[in-house]
Design a protein around this motif. Structure first.
Motif, mmCIF file in Angstrom:
data_model
loop_
_atom_site.group_PDB
_atom_site.id
_atom_site.type_symbol
_atom_site.label_atom_id
_atom_site.label_comp_id
_atom_site.label_asym_id
_atom_site.label_seq_id
_atom_site.Cartn_x
_atom_site.Cartn_y
_atom_site.Cartn_z
ATOM 1 N N SER B 239 -4.076 10.826 -1.654
ATOM 2 C CA SER B 239 -3.801 9.617 -1.924
ATOM 3 C C SER B 239 -2.532 9.180 -1.119
ATOM 4 O O SER B 239 -1.752 10.055 -0.800
ATOM 5 C CB SER B 239 -3.416 9.151 -3.400
ATOM 6 N N ASN B 240 -2.421 7.836 -0.745
ATOM 7 C CA ASN B 240 -1.528 7.532 0.236
ATOM 8 C C ASN B 240 -1.412 5.963 0.061
ATOM 9 O O ASN B 240 -1.948 5.096 0.445
ATOM 10 C CB ASN B 240 -1.806 7.770 1.801
ATOM 11 N N ASN B 241 -0.149 5.552 -0.617
ATOM 12 C CA ASN B 241 -0.056 4.087 -0.713
ATOM 13 C C ASN B 241 0.647 3.323 0.355
ATOM 14 O O ASN B 241 1.084 2.222 0.026
ATOM 15 C CB ASN B 241 0.729 4.039 -2.287
ATOM 16 N N ASN B 242 0.853 4.195 1.442
ATOM 17 C CA ASN B 242 1.797 3.254 2.373
ATOM 18 C C ASN B 242 1.012 1.998 3.030
ATOM 19 O O ASN B 242 -0.194 2.213 3.259
ATOM 20 C CB ASN B 242 2.116 4.216 3.380
ATOM 21 N N PRO B 243 1.731 0.984 2.934
ATOM 22 C CA PRO B 243 0.938 -0.342 3.482
ATOM 23 C C PRO B 243 0.288 -0.321 4.668
ATOM 24 O O PRO B 243 -0.742 -0.672 5.010
ATOM 25 C CB PRO B 243 1.862 -1.269 3.507
ATOM 26 N N ALA B 244 0.952 0.382 5.826
ATOM 27 C CA ALA B 244 0.668 0.551 6.983
ATOM 28 C C ALA B 244 -0.897 1.337 6.950
ATOM 29 O O ALA B 244 -1.634 1.272 7.498
ATOM 30 C CB ALA B 244 1.544 1.243 8.082
ATOM 31 N N ASN B 245 -0.956 2.430 6.144
ATOM 32 C CA ASN B 245 -2.078 3.414 5.921
ATOM 33 C C ASN B 245 -3.115 2.463 5.187
ATOM 34 O O ASN B 245 -4.259 2.559 5.716
ATOM 35 C CB ASN B 245 -1.840 4.689 5.187
ATOM 36 N N ALA B 246 -2.753 1.740 4.485
ATOM 37 C CA ALA B 246 -3.956 0.875 3.472
ATOM 38 C C ALA B 246 -4.509 0.059 4.640
ATOM 39 O O ALA B 246 -5.651 -0.198 4.706
ATOM 40 C CB ALA B 246 -3.200 0.128 2.566
ATOM 41 N N GLU B 247 -3.646 -0.633 5.436
ATOM 42 C CA GLU B 247 -4.171 -1.695 6.223
ATOM 43 C C GLU B 247 -5.020 -1.049 7.247
ATOM 44 O O GLU B 247 -6.049 -1.750 7.552
ATOM 45 C CB GLU B 247 -2.996 -2.335 6.926
ATOM 46 N N TRP B 248 -4.705 0.273 7.711
ATOM 47 C CA TRP B 248 -5.465 0.641 8.620
ATOM 48 C C TRP B 248 -6.781 1.231 8.187
ATOM 49 O O TRP B 248 -7.761 0.997 8.812
ATOM 50 C CB TRP B 248 -4.747 1.956 9.177
ATOM 51 N N ARG B 249 -6.926 1.656 7.063
ATOM 52 C CA ARG B 249 -8.058 2.161 6.342
ATOM 53 C C ARG B 249 -8.862 1.009 6.036
ATOM 54 O O ARG B 249 -10.204 1.051 6.222
ATOM 55 C CB ARG B 249 -7.867 3.031 5.081
ATOM 56 N N VAL B 250 -8.536 -0.068 5.608
ATOM 57 C CA VAL B 250 -9.392 -1.115 5.190
ATOM 58 C C VAL B 250 -10.310 -1.712 6.397
ATOM 59 O O VAL B 250 -11.182 -1.775 6.438
ATOM 60 C CB VAL B 250 -8.861 -2.246 4.279
ATOM 61 N N ALA B 251 -9.274 -1.773 7.476
ATOM 62 C CA ALA B 251 -9.927 -2.325 8.707
ATOM 63 C C ALA B 251 -10.825 -1.219 9.228
ATOM 64 O O ALA B 251 -11.920 -1.703 9.767
ATOM 65 C CB ALA B 251 -8.665 -2.618 9.512
ATOM 66 N N GLN B 252 -10.474 0.100 9.186
ATOM 67 C CA GLN B 252 -11.324 1.067 9.628
ATOM 68 C C GLN B 252 -12.767 1.129 8.980
ATOM 69 O O GLN B 252 -13.921 1.204 9.484
ATOM 70 C CB GLN B 252 -10.603 2.464 9.562
ATOM 71 N N LEU B 253 -12.693 0.821 7.697
ATOM 72 C CA LEU B 253 -13.925 0.793 6.685
ATOM 73 C C LEU B 253 -15.006 -0.247 7.321
ATOM 74 O O LEU B 253 -16.290 -0.170 7.360
ATOM 75 C CB LEU B 253 -13.809 0.709 5.340
ATOM 76 N N HIS B 254 -14.310 -1.377 7.822
ATOM 77 C CA HIS B 254 -15.014 -2.405 8.535
ATOM 78 C C HIS B 254 -15.703 -2.211 9.853
ATOM 79 O O HIS B 254 -16.301 -2.377 10.411
ATOM 80 C CB HIS B 254 -14.276 -3.681 8.415
#
Ligand SMILES: Cc1ncc(C[n+]2csc(CCOP(=O)(O)OP(=O)(O)O)c2C)c(N)n1
Ligand code: SF4
Ligand SMILES: [Mg+2]
Lengths: 272, 377
Positions: B239-254
């Motif tokens: 788990s990683n709640n860092n906003p930069a990480n979340a932003e990257w991951r959500v975009a990556q899934l798309h």
């Protein structure tokens, strides 16, 4: 003799854990890892499957294989892992809310299939993670954040349910009785077929605070007093039994597990 | 190798296509009109060394499928409306955990229990948006028994290649229809297997994509040890709640789906070169659309058909390319709200006339229904 510490399964730098001071989850985790070590579990041949809740966060601290799932469904995910690869040690960590409230149906059927998983259900009588709401295991009349006048419902006996549904191994321990707990978990992990270890555990932050046991020590003393052996429990009169529970091994049987049965049936299909 | 031809049902073709693609694990819960897939799998999978499980519900079915996939199996499940609704939360986990797997949704008429045995195409939007949280999905839709087979193989290939769940959105008509199926010989169709890690076990990060935007996936029980979580996570799967990480991951899934959209989006055109009017159809409705287009041509109306084999990601580019040739588009679909028609309008803009043909009473759209709308002046 040196004792197993279980440290080798803990992720470096994960301390302090997210759990509150006085929470029982750390004690259960430690005892589970000691049991892993005594059984020579490797990171490669072990998959820890967790549900959602404070206890369900345990995989964050582990270096074994892990699958952190959705609320109530951990056993169903674990069933797929084990059914496809019977060689893996699959250990499933769930809270009382996770494992037998929202997840009650999967619990019944995992036990009925007698699939070779070990479920460690930490029962702290409430939903710790979401603020101490009532759960299916909250005793009648107890106060939680959603039963502020007392719980009108009856509690579920997790072990009795597992026994009725067909589990091969059923045991109950508490975090006060740590050494025994480790041994029960170890026995459950070694047993083929479905194993349940229910761990009665303090949530001082919510269940304790709502029930005059805000101080963690008070909760531990409560576990120490109320958790008794089968023999001691039998000596109590019916009116004395209220609030007491049996700790130790409750069920130990050797019905064939799911994978063994499936392989027999599959051999039949391949021969036909 | 000679192809063998047999008269089979769509559902059977789906089950056989899955096994051809390498599927060795099925977990499901019976529901009309998908149950024949479960029955076929229960017969065929044990014979090829696979595992068939009937679970306690659809939530457990999709969960077990995900677990088996992470243990290394090509795995799938099949269901219909109510069961597909139950699967949504764990389908989201499959997206988040980048778990290759295939979900067959044989659409039936709702809402709720609705017309339990009757066809519909009313889950188009649920397939795309049915889960909470931002995510992308691949969905294919067969119109023939042969496509039931070939698109199931494709669905597995996409799932394995892009490390995603793929939905095969069939409907009761194709699922229960019987047609001659000429079986591809073993090795005839391309079969894709998931990319395995090439780094050492110590270096392996289950969510670190390579240059192709896809992260290799190990299997539980191998020398690679790894974490998968429904929570927001970093490259290492913790788990990683860092906003930069979340932003990257959500975009990556798309991003990984967007990057390969040209490989993923499949359409077929029929008589679109000289057309004045375009019919856009998917699934069983394609059959009525093609018949209607041929009859229209006999009446002197130049009609063409675009069949959407891929419904998600939506074939924007393919539709837009045909746009300049026509003023009118007809979209027949078995739902009230025009779920595909709305998308077509979004692509072509307000200046093109979209004529909708909708049925939502459990009966099928006929060529006559479509012709009536083509002829309306
Ligand atoms: C589908 C769904 N419903 C509700 C929740 C919110 N939720 C998270 S944890 C939890 C209860 C956890 O209680 P328990 O399993 O007893 O674990 P504890 O926190 O007490 O260790 C709930 C209701 C959720 N995550 N998902
Ligand atoms: S809220 Fe309760 S269960 Fe959760 S960490 Fe705190 S004490 Fe433990
Ligand atoms: Mg709890």
């Amino acid at each position: 003799m040196t004792h197993a510490t279980g440290l080798k399964y803990l992720k470096n730098g994960c301390l302090p854990l997210m759990w509150c001071p006085g929470c029982g989850h750390g004690i259960t985790l430690g005892n589970m890892l000691r049991a892993f070590e005594e059984l020579d579990f490797t990171n490669e041949n072990t998959v820890v499957v967790t549900g959602i809740g404070c206890w369900g966060k345990a995989d964050d601290y582990l270096v074994t294989n892990a699958l952190h799932t959705t609320h109530g469904r951990a056993l169903a995910f674990a069933t797929g892992v084990k059914a496809y690869n019977p060689k893996l040690n699959v250990v499933v960590l769930m809270g009382d809310g996770d494992g037998v409230t929202i997840g009650g149906n999967h619990f019944i059927h995992a036990a009925r299939r007698n699939i070779d998983l070990t479920a460690i259900i930490v029962n702290n009588y409430n939903y710790g993670m979401t603020g101490g709401q009532v759960s299916a295991t909250t005793p009648s009349d107890r106060r939680t954040s959603t039963t502020v006048y007392g719980n009108p419902e009856r509690e579920l006996d997790v072990c009795a349910l597992a026994e009725a549904a067909g589990a091969n191994y059923v045991a109950r321990g508490t975090v006060y009785h740590g050494w025994d707990l480790k041994n029960l978990i170890k026995e459950g992990l070694s047993k083929k077929g479905f194993s349940l270890v229910e761990v009665v555990s303090p949530c001082p932050t919510h269940f304790g605070r709502n029930n005059n046991m805000k101080v963690a020590v008070k909760m531990l003393n409560w576990l120490k007093e109320k958790g008794v052996t089968k023999e001691k429990y039998a000596q109590l009169t019916d009116s004395q039994k209220d609030g007491y529970f049996i700790i130790g091994k409750l069920v130990d049987r050797d019905a064939p597990d799911y994978n063994t049965r499936y392989e027999e049936i599959r051999a039949r299909a391949m021969g036909s | 190798m000679e192809r063998e031809t047999r008269l089979v049902q769509g559902n059977q073709a789906i089950a056989e296509g899955a096994i051809y693609a390498g599927a060795r694990f099925y977990a499901g819960y019976p529901i009309t009109p998908s149950s024949e897939i479960a029955e076929e799998c229960s017969k065929l999978l044990p014979k090829v060394g696979g595992v068939y499980m009937q679970m306690e519900d659809e939530i457990a079915s999709i969960a077990a499928m995900v677990g088996a996939s992470l243990a290394g199996a090509k795995s799938f499940t099949a269901t219909s409306g109510p069961g597909f609704s139950l699967m949504q939360e764990n389908l989201g986990l499959a997206v988040m955990g980048e778990v290759p797997c295939v979900i067959i949704n044989v659409q039936r008429a709702g809402p709720s229990t609705g017309l339990a045995t009757k066809p519909a195409q009313s889950d188009v939007m649920q397939v795309r948006w049915g889960r909470h949280g931002d995510q992308s999905i691949i969905a294919l839709s067969p119109a023939t028994v042969e496509e039931c087979f070939t698109l199931t193989v494709k669905a597995f290939n996409f799932a394995e290649k892009y490390r995603v769940p793929v939905v095969l959105a069939a409907d009761e008509i194709v699922a229960h229809m019987r047609e001659n199926l000429s079986y591809p010989a073993p090795g005839e169709l391309e079969i894709v297997d998931r990319k395995k890690p090439s780094v050492s076990p110590e270096e392996y990060k289950p969510f670190l994509p390579e240059d192709d935007d896809i992260a290799p996936l190990a299997a539980y029980g191998s020398e690679y040890v790894f974490h998968v979580t429904s929570s927001m996570h970093g490259y290492d799967g913790y788990s990683n709640n860092n906003p930069a990480n979340a932003e990257w991951r959500v975009a990556q899934l798309h991003r990984k789906i967007e990057r390969y959209r040209d490989e993923i989006v499949m359409t077929k055109t029929f008589d679109t070169e000289d057309m004045d009017i375009l019919l856009i159809a998917f699934g069983a409705t394609t059959r009525a659309a093609r018949a209607a287009a041929l009859q229209a041509r006999e009446m002197g109306i130049k009609a063409g058909v675009l069949q959407l084999l891929t419904i998600w990601p939506f074939p924007d580019k393919e539709i837009a390319a045909l746009g300049p040739r026509i003023k009118t588009v007809v979209v027949p679909e078995m739902n009230y709200s025009g779920q595909v028609a709305g998308e077509v309008q979004r692509v072509l803009g307000p200046n093109i006339e979209i004529r909708r043909v909708n049925r939502y009473n459990g009966t099928i759209i006929t060529p006559k229904d479509i012709l009536k709308v083509i002829n309306k002046e």
